[in-house]
Design a protein around this motif. Structure first.
Motif: not given
Ligand code: NAD
Ligand code: TYD
Length: 354
Positions: A10, A40, A42-43, A66, A91, A162
């Protein structure tokens, strides 16, 4: 932390890309990053612009899902992966309410696949660090803080998925002796956050003089952490955290949503007066909309374990962090335009119908 080939999953998302920028600047990281991302909605490879060129020997991108176990095993073997920092996830809570399926596959099955790949390379494997959220603990009343020992009580499909992945990671540590660490963090904000989340959504709508959707009475509380502080906490735990342990990460920055929205409005009013023929302060754009189903009322983190054991605490104040964040969104209009594609517009109009 002597990892030679670190898989970051990610890495094209919000926190993952900030983490890659952060890690490549650290003197005590000398390994190579293999960024595994499905890209996705979000990526966004733009989040890592210049990295491939600036670090040709230390950064590799693999577009991969993944949820594909064969592909994960192949990537482990091909690159000699000896550690994982696992960010990849669906997320966004609102999307999990509309369509939970992808959350179950990516967040639970995807994590399982990575754990299995790590287990099959156990001899050389140093660490599986799992990035999680404080939302697994459920909702707080007016008092109290989430501790590592707080029972899990997830309320949304996102937080339930999660929570499930956290349990799997912990179980692989206990059952197979896999070296694991887990961190549960509060809400992040900063550059590269996809503008479906509160702060960038409000900042960009306010900039354009569009309505600002606030759920329910706007009095829900989140504990905000600047993303760079989160990255620093993750690296600290990866280097020195006790294996098999969970660490809470927070910002000591509880804020009601409405207070943040008003603050962003005031900041933008100061920088640039409202345009597109709309007059008056941006606060006039605040629109209370139907509440999110199962909306958690309050999150707040007790991170004394991380503070006492590993000497970590957040460095950025909310005032300076939010200023940097707003400036970043104002200065990166090209990034914003590319992110606001058809999928984004249809999600926003479907979600808000303002
Ligand atoms: P995001 O949605 O911005 O990014 C998620 C990334 O994962 C993207 O690049 C997407 O392409 C990739 N992805 C999604 N499904 C996938 C798959 N099946 N295979 C490979 N790649 C895949 O998320 P974020 O806000 O950067 O959060 C990252 C992590 O941190 C997550 O695990 C989230 O639960 C955790 N988190 C986020 C926050 C927050 O405030 N954003 C807070 C605490 C924890
Ligand atoms: P969000 O950024 O989606 O993070 P999370 O739900 O994971 O905490 O939302 C943060 C808070 O802001 C949450 O209480 C919901 C609220 N919110 C709004 O009021 N309006 C919005 O348009 C969004 C996206 C969120």
């Amino acid at each position: 932390m002597k990892t030679k080939n670190l898989m970051v999953t990610g890495g094209c998302g919000f926190i993952g890309s900030n983490f890659i920028h952060y890690l490549l600047r650290q003197d005590d990281f000398t390994g190579r990053i293999i960024n595994v991302d499905k890209l996705t909605y979000a990526g966004n490879p733009d989040n890592l612009e210049g990295i491939e060129k600036n670090y040709p020997d230390r950064y590799i991108f693999e577009r991969a899902d993944i949820c594909d176990p064969g592909l994960m095993e192949d990537i482990f073997s091909r690159y000699g992966i000896d550690a994982v920092c696992h960010f990849a996830a669906e997320s966004h809570v609102d999307r999990s309410i509309k369509d939970p399926g992808a959350f179950i596959y990516t967040n639970i099955v995807g994590t399982f696949n990575l754990l299995e790949a790590a287990r099959s390379h156990a001899g050389d494997f140093i660490l599986f660090h799992h990035i999680s959220t404080d939302e697994v603990y459920g909702s707080l009343g007016k008092e109290g803080l989430f501790k590592e020992t707080t029972p899990y009580q997830p309320n949304s499909p996102y937080s339930a998925s999660k929570a499930s992945s956290d349990h799997l990671v912990r179980a692989y540590g206990k059952t197979y002796g896999l070296p694991v660490t887990i961190s549960n963090c509060s809400n992040n904000y900063g550059p590269y956050q996809f503008p479906e989340k509160l702060i960038p959504l409000i900042a960009l709508n306010a900039k354009e003089g569009e309505k600002l959707p606030v759920y329910g009475d706007g009095r829900n509380v989140r504990d905000w952490l600047y993303v760079e502080d989160h990255c620093d906490a993750i690296w600290t735990i990866m280097k020195s955290g006790r294996r098999g342990e969970t660490y809470n990460i927070g910002g000591n920055m509880e804020m009601e949503n409405i207070v943040i929205v008003e603050m962003v409005c005031d900041m933008l009013d100061e920088i640039t007066p409202i345009h597109r023929g709309k007059n008056g302060p941006r606060k006039n754009l605040i629109t209370f909309v139907k509440d999110r189903p199962g909306h958690d009322r309050r999150y707040a983190i007790d991170f004394t374990k991380l503070q006492n054991e590993l000497n970590w605490s957040p460095k950025e104040s909310f005032e300076s962090g939010i200023k940097k964040t707003i400036s970043w969104y104002l200065e990166n209009s090209k990034w914003v335009q590319r992110v606001k594609n058809n999928e984004y517009h249809s999600w926003i109009s479907e979600q808000y119908k303002l």
